[in-house]
Design a protein around this motif. Structure first.
Motif, PDB file in Angstrom:
ATOM      1  N   ASP A  42     102.714 105.962   9.120  1.00 37.03           N
ATOM      2  CA  ASP A  42     101.563 105.358   8.463  1.00 37.03           C
ATOM      3  C   ASP A  42     100.806 104.548   9.513  1.00 37.03           C
ATOM      4  N   TYR A  43     100.119 105.270  10.416  1.00 41.66           N
ATOM      5  CA  TYR A  43      99.437 104.615  11.531  1.00 41.66           C
ATOM      6  C   TYR A  43      98.360 103.660  11.040  1.00 41.66           C
ATOM      7  N   ALA A  44      97.698 104.012   9.928  1.00 37.77           N
ATOM      8  CA  ALA A  44      96.618 103.168   9.412  1.00 37.77           C
ATOM      9  C   ALA A  44      97.145 101.777   9.083  1.00 37.77           C
ATOM     10  N   ALA A  45      98.268 101.736   8.354  1.00 35.22           N
ATOM     11  CA  ALA A  45      98.813 100.438   7.957  1.00 35.22           C
ATOM     12  C   ALA A  45      99.282  99.659   9.187  1.00 35.22           C
ATOM     13  N   ALA A  46      99.991 100.351  10.109  1.00 37.42           N
ATOM     14  CA  ALA A  46     100.471  99.671  11.321  1.00 37.42           C
ATOM     15  C   ALA A  46      99.294  99.062  12.080  1.00 37.42           C
ATOM     16  N   THR A  47      98.213  99.847  12.209  1.00 37.61           N
ATOM     17  CA  THR A  47      97.040  99.392  12.945  1.00 37.61           C
ATOM     18  C   THR A  47      96.375  98.202  12.255  1.00 37.61           C
ATOM     19  N   ALA A  48      96.251  98.287  10.933  1.00 40.04           N
ATOM     20  CA  ALA A  48      95.581  97.207  10.202  1.00 40.04           C
ATOM     21  C   ALA A  48      96.368  95.895  10.336  1.00 40.04           C
ATOM     22  N   ILE A  49      97.685  95.965  10.146  1.00 39.32           N
ATOM     23  CA  ILE A  49      98.501  94.741  10.252  1.00 39.32           C
ATOM     24  C   ILE A  49      98.411  94.181  11.676  1.00 39.32           C
ATOM     25  N   ALA A  50      98.460  95.099  12.663  1.00 45.31           N
ATOM     26  CA  ALA A  50      98.374  94.649  14.050  1.00 45.31           C
ATOM     27  C   ALA A  50      97.039  93.957  14.317  1.00 45.31           C
ATOM     28  N   SER A  51      95.936  94.487  13.789  1.00 48.73           N
ATOM     29  CA  SER A  51      94.655  93.826  14.083  1.00 48.73           C
ATOM     30  C   SER A  51      94.534  92.486  13.382  1.00 48.73           C
ATOM     31  N   ILE A  52      95.117  92.380  12.199  1.00 49.29           N
ATOM     32  CA  ILE A  52      95.104  91.063  11.542  1.00 49.29           C
ATOM     33  C   ILE A  52      95.862  90.055  12.412  1.00 49.29           C
ATOM     34  N   MET A  53      97.038  90.475  12.891  1.00 48.91           N
ATOM     35  CA  MET A  53      97.822  89.570  13.739  1.00 48.91           C
ATOM     36  C   MET A  53      97.088  89.221  15.026  1.00 48.91           C
ATOM     37  N   LEU A  54      96.438  90.250  15.625  1.00 46.39           N
ATOM     38  CA  LEU A  54      95.686  90.007  16.860  1.00 46.39           C
ATOM     39  C   LEU A  54      94.569  89.009  16.622  1.00 46.39           C
ATOM     40  N   GLY A  55      93.827  89.215  15.526  1.00 42.03           N
ATOM     41  CA  GLY A  55      92.723  88.315  15.197  1.00 42.03           C
ATOM     42  C   GLY A  55      93.205  86.879  15.090  1.00 42.03           C
ATOM     43  N   LEU A  56      94.330  86.710  14.376  1.00 41.61           N
ATOM     44  CA  LEU A  56      94.863  85.361  14.208  1.00 41.61           C
ATOM     45  C   LEU A  56      95.345  84.790  15.550  1.00 41.61           C
ATOM     46  N   SER A  57      95.973  85.647  16.399  1.00 41.81           N
ATOM     47  CA  SER A  57      96.446  85.152  17.697  1.00 41.81           C
ATOM     48  C   SER A  57      95.283  84.736  18.591  1.00 41.81           C
ATOM     49  N   PHE A  58      94.198  85.531  18.578  1.00 38.82           N
ATOM     50  CA  PHE A  58      93.048  85.174  19.410  1.00 38.82           C
ATOM     51  C   PHE A  58      92.428  83.867  18.940  1.00 38.82           C
ATOM     52  N   ALA A  59      92.392  83.669  17.636  1.00 38.56           N
ATOM     53  CA  ALA A  59      91.892  82.399  17.110  1.00 38.56           C
ATOM     54  C   ALA A  59      92.749  81.262  17.659  1.00 38.56           C
ATOM     55  N   MET A  60      94.076  81.494  17.694  1.00 36.36           N
ATOM     56  CA  MET A  60      94.981  80.487  18.241  1.00 36.36           C
ATOM     57  C   MET A  60      94.683  80.198  19.709  1.00 36.36           C
ATOM     58  N   LEU A  61      94.476  81.293  20.468  1.00 33.08           N
ATOM     59  CA  LEU A  61      94.206  81.166  21.895  1.00 33.08           C
ATOM     60  C   LEU A  61      92.954  80.317  22.116  1.00 33.08           C
ATOM     61  N   LEU A  62      91.959  80.579  21.294  1.00 30.62           N
ATOM     62  CA  LEU A  62      90.696  79.844  21.387  1.00 30.62           C
ATOM     63  C   LEU A  62      90.939  78.363  21.123  1.00 30.62           C
ATOM     64  N   VAL A  63      91.731  78.085  20.088  1.00 29.31           N
ATOM     65  CA  VAL A  63      92.035  76.692  19.746  1.00 29.31           C
ATOM     66  C   VAL A  63      92.774  76.016  20.905  1.00 29.31           C
ATOM     67  N   ILE A  64      93.740  76.743  21.503  1.00 23.95           N
ATOM     68  CA  ILE A  64      94.479  76.169  22.627  1.00 23.95           C
ATOM     69  C   ILE A  64      93.524  75.802  23.755  1.00 23.95           C
ATOM     70  N   ASN A  65      92.621  76.732  24.083  1.00 22.08           N
ATOM     71  CA  ASN A  65      91.672  76.469  25.166  1.00 22.08           C
ATOM     72  C   ASN A  65      90.777  75.282  24.843  1.00 22.08           C
ATOM     73  N   LEU A  66      90.330  75.203  23.583  1.00 22.57           N
ATOM     74  CA  LEU A  66      89.476  74.076  23.184  1.00 22.57           C
ATOM     75  C   LEU A  66      90.229  72.757  23.325  1.00 22.57           C
ATOM     76  N   ILE A  67      91.493  72.747  22.860  1.00 22.72           N
ATOM     77  CA  ILE A  67      92.290  71.526  22.958  1.00 22.72           C
ATOM     78  C   ILE A  67      92.456  71.123  24.420  1.00 22.72           C
ATOM     79  N   GLN A  68      92.732  72.137  25.267  1.00 25.68           N
ATOM     80  CA  GLN A  68      92.963  71.817  26.674  1.00 25.68           C
ATOM     81  C   GLN A  68      91.715  71.254  27.331  1.00 25.68           C
ATOM     82  N   SER A  69      90.550  71.877  27.053  1.00 24.73           N
ATOM     83  CA  SER A  69      89.339  71.382  27.714  1.00 24.73           C
ATOM     84  C   SER A  69      88.960  70.014  27.142  1.00 24.73           C
TER      85      SER A  69
END
Lengths: 294, 283
Positions: free
Chosen positions: B249-276
């Motif tokens: 079920d590649y569709a489901a695997a891909t969708a869950i992965a992109s949700i996780m990626l989106g949330l991780s990138f948001a985290m990365l952005l927050v980390i960078n903002l906190i650091q600066s």
């Protein structure tokens, strides 16, 4: 046993008076809490790996290691590390050279991109290659027609490993080379050295310990990677099983001694990595970026 | 690329006598694009080609939602635990002198060096009902292995060095004079710590929390052994991706992965903002 810092670092903490240090009772409580926490979460997991591996004595331990599937897993792990670590080493040096020795637009963004694999789940690091090379992808039919096998074979395992270990060397070298500046290289060039000579005889000696440090961490992760490799490997016993995957298989077959025997090799690798890392920090701390908390 | 200024005075690269810029940057960008960017872009494209309705159906599927809740929930709890104990460990390593301090300091990096699968089976064996720690908890009615609590334990192990290694250098940099000033002005030790020292450490603690959390959300190897992997109860999102993949079920695997990626990138952005932000504030 816990006296306030006075003698070992006199310049900094010369005044160890009660006003700027915790009371002895507080100190004892804090240290007990920390030691208990570390004992439970770090020491015990490490100890149990070796106790379980040798729980039936030496003979079963060796038998499990001498198993052909185990040996082939060890071989594959070494091959994968031997390919992926040098690739990321070359990339790390090139990226650090471009980023540290030059000023250009978009540098901060580039550094963020290099760090990207750290914030991607290992499973996703494997998944992206399944999507790229799998039978349902655009490339899939073409690869099949030409008989090129990437997924569920060594190339896929190498790619996934390269992905997860991508930032290690670059991350160590970039801050180090930024701090060293360009003075040495400019001097060498003005004395008539060409670019390669400058790199080999001036830059490389300056960064060699930092480079080794990065390679050490990169290698530890490359040999120990589980999630990403698990997704692309296909788990074919004796063929596409790396050591961490073999640990899982043995464990799920209720062969605890076998699983922990292979695990003890990996734990040994982790310990050697930690010892070398600590020695590097003690001996060459000044020449490492990581020890300065960048 | 470096010779085409977009406007007068704009340069892509500052002039330099050092050679090799084109070669090293070109190689780095090509390698980065091939290994990281194209595969990640492929994931996002594949996810986008699903169409909104399909994507939404997968994203709101109860099993997906539960798995994401479990991953994020356990990662937050583990990161909070690590903030408390990691800060204490960092404090002790910097401020106290005791025999074996160097070894304890080196041991903190063990979770970085120990393969996750090894950590997974070791923790499971420790916390299983008949394990060294598990059999002590059994009479108290606490079950760790094969429950969400087990996931938290694995993520505490994985996340600890992130907090210690972020907070430790900041504690080293604390100027002793600040503490002396606070003491001179009549603050007791607890007031000095809570009002003077901790606010200075806060950005580092938050960064350490974010790093441990981000790592915990995506963690797979150490968790799957101890979690029990019961759908809706102790099944983490990365495992659900693997399960969907095994079902083709590649569709489901891909969708869950992109949700996780989106949330991780948001985290990365927050980390960078906190650091600066903290760099601006605390220089």
């Amino acid at each position: 046993m816990a006296e306030p810092v006075t003698s070992s670092n006199p310049g900094r903490y010369a005044i160890g008076s009660a006003a700027t240090a915790e009371r002895p009772i507080t100190r004892i409580i804090l240290m007990s809490v920390a030691f208990a926490f570390l004992a439970i979460f770090l020491v015990m997991p490490l100890v149990i790996v070796f106790t379980e591996a040798f729980s039936r004595g030496l003979a079963p331990f060796w038998e499990n290691l001498a198993d052909p599937d185990t040996l082939s897993a060890i071989r594959l792990t070494l091959i994968v590390a031997a390919i992926s670590v040098p690739l990321n080493l070359v990339f790390g040096v090139a990226a650090a050279w471009a980023i540290a020795k030059f000023e250009f637009k978009g540098k901060a963004f580039l550094i963020t991109l290099i760090d990207l694999p750290f914030s991607v789940s290992p499973v996703i690091s494997g998944l992206v290659y399944v999507l790229l090379f799998g039978s349902t992808s655009l490339l899939g039919p073409w690869l099949k027609m030409h008989g090129i096998v990437i997924l569920f074979a060594v190339p896929g395992i190498v790619l996934a490993t390269v992905f997860v270990t991508f930032p290690f060397v670059a991350r160590e070298l970039i801050p180090l080379m930024q701090e060293q500046g360009t003075g040495d290289e400019e001097a060498a060039l003005s004395l008539g050295a060409n670019g390669w000579q400058t790199f080999w005889f001036v830059t490389l000696p300056n960064i060699k310990w930092g480079l080794l440090y990065g390679v050490l961490l990169c290698n530890a992760r490359a040999m120990g990677e589980f999630g990403a490799v698990s997704v692309v490997s296909g788990h074919i016993r004796g063929v596409t099983n790396t050591m961490p995957l073999h640990v899982e298989i043995l464990y799920n077959e209720y062969n605890a001694v076998g699983a922990f025997a292979v695990a003890s090799l990996l734990a040994g690798l982790a310990l050697v990595t930690l010892v070398l890392k600590t020695l590097l920090e003690m001996r060459y701390g000044e020449e490492l970026a990581a020890t300065r908390g960048h | 690329m470096s010779t085409t200024p977009a406007q007068a005075g704009w340069r892509f690269k500052a002039p330099s006598v050092i050679p090799g810029f084109g070669l090293t940057l070109g190689f780095s960008l090509a390698y980065l694009t091939l290994i990281i960017l194209i595969p990640l872009a492929g994931l996002l494209l594949r996810s986008a080609s699903l169409g909104w309705a399909d994507f939404w159906a997968i994203a709101t599927d109860e099993r997906t939602v539960k798995a994401l809740e479990i991953s994020f929930g356990t990662a937050i709890v583990a990161a909070l635990v690590n903030v408390v104990f990691g800060t204490i460990v960092a404090w002790i390593l910097v401020r106290y002198r005791f025999p074996g301090r160097r070894i304890v300091d080196a041991m903190v990096d063990l979770p970085f060096a120990l393969p996750t699968a090894v950590a997974g089976i070791a923790l499971t064996t420790l916390y299983a009902p008949n394990g060294w720690i598990g059999h002590l908890l059994m009479p108290l009615g606490i079950k760790v292995a094969y429950t969400p609590l087990g996931i938290v334990i694995a993520l505490i192990f994985i996340g600890l060095p992130f907090v210690v290694r972020t907070v430790q250098p900041i504690i080293e940099e604390i100027d002793k004079e600040v503490e002396e000033a606070a003491a001179t002005l009549g603050a007791n030790r607890w007031q000095t710590i809570s009002r003077v020292l901790l606010p200075g450490l806060a950005p580092a603690i938050v960064t350490g929390f974010a790093l441990a959390f981000a790592r915990g959300v995506g963690e797979y190897g150490s968790v799957i052994f101890i979690a029990g992997n019961l759908p809706y109860v102790s099944e983490i999102a990365p495992l659900l991706i693997v399960i969907r993949l095994e079902e083709y079920d590649y569709a489901a695997a891909t969708a869950i992965a992109s949700i996780m990626l989106g949330l991780s990138f948001a985290m990365l952005l927050v980390i960078n903002l906190i650091q600066s932000w903290s760099r601006k504030r605390y220089g």
